[in-house]
Design a protein around this motif. Structure first.
Motif, PDB file in Angstrom:
ATOM      1  N   SER A   1      29.198  35.184  38.945  1.00 13.77           N
ATOM      2  CA  SER A   1      29.936  36.439  38.836  1.00 13.77           C
ATOM      3  C   SER A   1      30.620  36.438  37.477  1.00 13.77           C
ATOM      4  CB  SER A   1      30.939  36.560  39.987  1.00 13.77           C
ATOM      5  OG  SER A   1      31.544  37.815  40.007  1.00 13.77           O
ATOM      6  N   SER A   2      31.876  36.835  37.445  1.00 12.93           N
ATOM      7  CA  SER A   2      32.676  36.755  36.225  1.00 12.93           C
ATOM      8  C   SER A   2      33.839  35.808  36.471  1.00 12.93           C
ATOM      9  CB  SER A   2      33.195  38.144  35.838  1.00 12.93           C
ATOM     10  OG  SER A   2      32.124  39.024  35.582  1.00 12.93           O
TER      11      SER A   2
ATOM     12  N   SER B   1      35.081  41.487  36.751  1.00 16.51           N
ATOM     13  CA  SER B   1      34.035  41.159  37.708  1.00 16.51           C
ATOM     14  C   SER B   1      33.653  42.379  38.529  1.00 16.51           C
ATOM     15  CB  SER B   1      34.501  40.036  38.648  1.00 16.51           C
ATOM     16  OG  SER B   1      33.555  39.821  39.667  1.00 16.51           O
TER      17      SER B   1
ATOM     18  N   ASP C   1      34.443  37.624  43.870  1.00 21.28           N
ATOM     19  CA  ASP C   1      34.568  38.213  42.537  1.00 21.28           C
ATOM     20  C   ASP C   1      34.536  37.173  41.432  1.00 21.28           C
ATOM     21  OD1 ASP C   1      37.056  37.159  43.193  1.00 21.28           O
ATOM     22  OD2 ASP C   1      38.201  38.828  42.367  1.00 21.28           O
ATOM     23  N   ASN C   2      34.995  35.976  41.713  1.00 22.61           N
ATOM     24  CA  ASN C   2      34.975  34.884  40.729  1.00 22.61           C
ATOM     25  C   ASN C   2      35.117  33.573  41.483  1.00 22.61           C
ATOM     26  OD1 ASN C   2      37.946  36.497  40.079  1.00 22.61           O
ATOM     27  ND2 ASN C   2      38.069  34.447  40.957  1.00 22.61           N
TER      28      ASN C   2
ATOM     29  N   VAL D   1      33.175  30.592  37.778  1.00 19.25           N
ATOM     30  CA  VAL D   1      32.231  31.720  37.788  1.00 19.25           C
ATOM     31  C   VAL D   1      31.107  31.609  38.815  1.00 19.25           C
ATOM     32  CG1 VAL D   1      32.621  32.404  35.396  1.00 19.25           C
ATOM     33  CG2 VAL D   1      30.959  30.609  35.908  1.00 19.25           C
TER      34      VAL D   1
ATOM     35  N   THR E   1      23.145  37.220  39.281  1.00 20.22           N
ATOM     36  CA  THR E   1      24.540  37.491  38.944  1.00 20.22           C
ATOM     37  C   THR E   1      25.005  38.750  39.653  1.00 20.22           C
ATOM     38  OG1 THR E   1      26.077  37.837  37.094  1.00 20.22           O
ATOM     39  CG2 THR E   1      23.868  38.767  36.879  1.00 20.22           C
ATOM     40  N   ASN E   2      26.315  38.964  39.663  1.00 20.46           N
ATOM     41  CA  ASN E   2      26.840  40.102  40.441  1.00 20.46           C
ATOM     42  C   ASN E   2      26.383  41.441  39.871  1.00 20.46           C
ATOM     43  OD1 ASN E   2      28.503  40.039  38.152  1.00 20.46           O
ATOM     44  ND2 ASN E   2      30.323  40.667  39.290  1.00 20.46           N
TER      45      ASN E   2
ATOM     46  N   PHE F   1      28.614  35.714  30.617  1.00 24.42           N
ATOM     47  CA  PHE F   1      29.865  36.178  31.209  1.00 24.42           C
ATOM     48  C   PHE F   1      31.012  35.840  30.264  1.00 24.42           C
ATOM     49  CE2 PHE F   1      28.773  32.020  32.983  1.00 24.42           C
ATOM     50  CZ  PHE F   1      29.887  31.256  32.657  1.00 24.42           C
TER      51      PHE F   1
END
Length: 528
Positions: free
Chosen positions: A75-76, A82, A321-322, A381, A404-405, A449
């Protein structure tokens, strides 16, 4: 006798029609319902699926076992960007793809200093005209879906009815201010732009406490329920269930960005599974109870889908989200990421870095990886990603595909056969979910990211380029042999280093500083 038979037949026919009407009308499987639950600051290690030994997460584990598990999902490093990448389909090293506004103005509405209308107008001015990109809920609307967002604001740190409508949400309920999200007992939430007061909650900071568990004043504040009568997650669960029931006869996309288990730690009661553990501090029990509450709520949602006959026509996704963050600080036992609790030595994030043992995290929330939220180490991440659609996606399948998200938008576009109007950074992973080899199958060569330390790049074959912006240092790791990122191979593989530098620079729109995130640089001020 004849009249009785006629009446009996009428009642039989009537009863049959009533029973038929009471059954949920399933819409076409070409348009499955989609529910995406995004946990807040949840590292892989907090799930029993990944070996958490102090408590269990049976409903999340069940979802993983019933669906596809992505073991190489990213993700971020931070919450607001994110969510922006998730909704826009672009990585967060890009320039000008979304607008983030500063938090805090809605507290002034809680104290009565300004009106809700003034706050929303101020945020709208700060946002200005958002970039003309295609947002995730807009994609679902183009496919004929009803869209709903319940929980934290969809992205950014302050939002408005206008912004949420612009993104494509038909229904939205929850927080409009990220600062308020750090408390779980808000005085008000918003529903489709209207401020909804919550009787019994009286703290303008939504019941936020400090994070230190060994401070007696904070302990008292955490469990002093004066003015904290209604827990926000209770409201979110009620609205989620209502949304599902209200739209059971039409395809819907429901996005639930929950606060759980973001700190400061707040839960109405310790979960029974944890109440009598003597090997955990009170704040650790409370934090674990927040993860348990998230798991319990998923179980309620799963049960409701089954009760309504909707489970087989609903795609259910769980992610975060992370990566992990520490919210169980306790003097002498657990510390934040900038020092080694064993030696009190500072961590420079070049040769020394955070691990669970350096911070004293008994839960090993980042699952043995280096780093936490905000960092560009993998612990900040790498996230869980479980996707289930019974009868359609392969059950019990684990994929090592790099995802990835910001791939989710492209994946849904392919599933729903909706065109994307611009070239996104995300790629569809639908073929992996369906276990179909197609000519259109897509793979990332690499993903990027941003973080508070600078950008990083991960390649599909396991290389990682890390840029530590404060010192302008590049580090190179080969993750298949170096899960904890301890063997910098930059000097050993200069050609690989230069190749990945070029890729990272391209993904940062020609400026690596685009991937060096900071609130001061990224957030637009909200002013009256």
């Amino acid at each position: 006798m004849k009249g009785k038979m006629i009446r009996l037949l009428i009642w039989i026919v009537f009863g049959y029609n009533v029973a038929l009407f009471a059954q949920p009308r399933k819409h076409s499987t070409e348009k499955p319902n989609v529910i995406f639950i995004m946990a807040d600051d949840l590292g892989e290690g907090m799930l029993s699926y990944y070996g958490q030994k102090y408590f269990t997460t049976p409903h999340i584990d069940r979802l993983a076992k019933q669906g596809v598990v992505f073991e190489n999902a990213y993700s971020s490093a931070y919450c607001a960007p994110s969510r922006a990448t998730f909704l826009t389909g672009y990585n967060d090293c890009r320039e000008g793809k979304y607008v983030l506004t500063a938090a805090g103005i809605y507290r002034r509405t809680a104290t009565g200093e300004i009106s809700d209308l003034q706050a929303q107008e101020a945020v709208n001015r700060a946002i200005g005209n958002e970039p003309e990109v295609q947002y995730l809920p807009q994609l679902f609307k183009a496919a004929g879906y009803v869209t709903g967002q319940i929980g934290k604001l969809d992205y950014g740190f302050a939002t408005t009815e206008k912004q949420l409508d612009h993104h494509g949400w038909d229904y939205h309920y929850g927080y409009y201010d990220h600062q308020q999200c750090h408390g779980f007992y808000p005085m008000f939430l918003h529903e489709n732009g209207k401020r909804i007061a919550i009787p019994g909650n009286t703290d303008p900071d939504a019941g936020k406490t400090g994070e230190w568990g060994s401070d007696s004043l904070q302990e008292k504040g955490r469990w002093d329920m004066n003015g904290k009568q209604v827990y926000s997650q209770d409201l979110f669960l009620q609205k989620i269930l209502a949304f599902i029931r209200d739209h059971q006869h039409q395809p819907f996309f429901l996005y639930h960005p929950t606060q759980l288990p973001h700190g400061p730690v707040a839960i109405p009661a310790i979960h029974p599974e944890l109440a009598f553990r003597k090997d955990l501090t009170d704040i650790e029990k409370a934090y674990a109870s927040m993860v348990k509450r998230l798991d319990d709520d998923l179980g309620v949602i799963q049960h409701e889908l089954e009760r309504l006959g909707m489970a087989e026509n609903t795609i259910l996704i769980f992610s975060a989200d992370n990566g992990h963050e520490l919210y169980t600080a306790y003097k002498g036992r657990v510390t934040k990421a900038n020092r080694d609790i064993r030696t009190d030595a500072p961590l420079d994030n070049i040769s020394t870095k955070y691990f669970s043992e350096t911070g004293g995290d008994i839960f090993d929330g980042n699952h043995g990886m280096a780093g936490l939220k905000r960092s560009n180490w993998n612990g900040g991440v790498k996230v869980p990603l479980f996707v289930s659609w019974p009868g359609h996606f392969k059950q019990g399948f684990t994929s090592d595909k790099l995802v990835t998200n910001y791939d989710f938008l492209a994946t849904m576009a392919e599933l729903l056969k909706v065109s994307i109007h611009e070239k996104k950074d995300g790629l569809s992973y639908l073929s992996t979910l369906q276990q179909k080899k197609t000519a259109r199958e897509q793979h990332h060569e690499s993903i990027a990211f941003a973080s508070f330390m600078g950008p990083a790049l991960i390649t599909s074959d396991g290389w990682k380029l890390r840029y530590f912006a404060p010192k302008k240092i590049f580090q190179l790791y080969y993750l298949p042999d170096d899960y904890k990122e301890q063997q910098n191979k930059a000097a050993q593989y200069p050609e690989k280093l230069n190749e990945l530098k070029k890729q990272l620079l391209q993904k940062c729109d020609g400026d690596l500083n685009n991937g060096w995130f900071s609130d001061a640089k990224a957030l637009r001020k909200v002013q009256l």
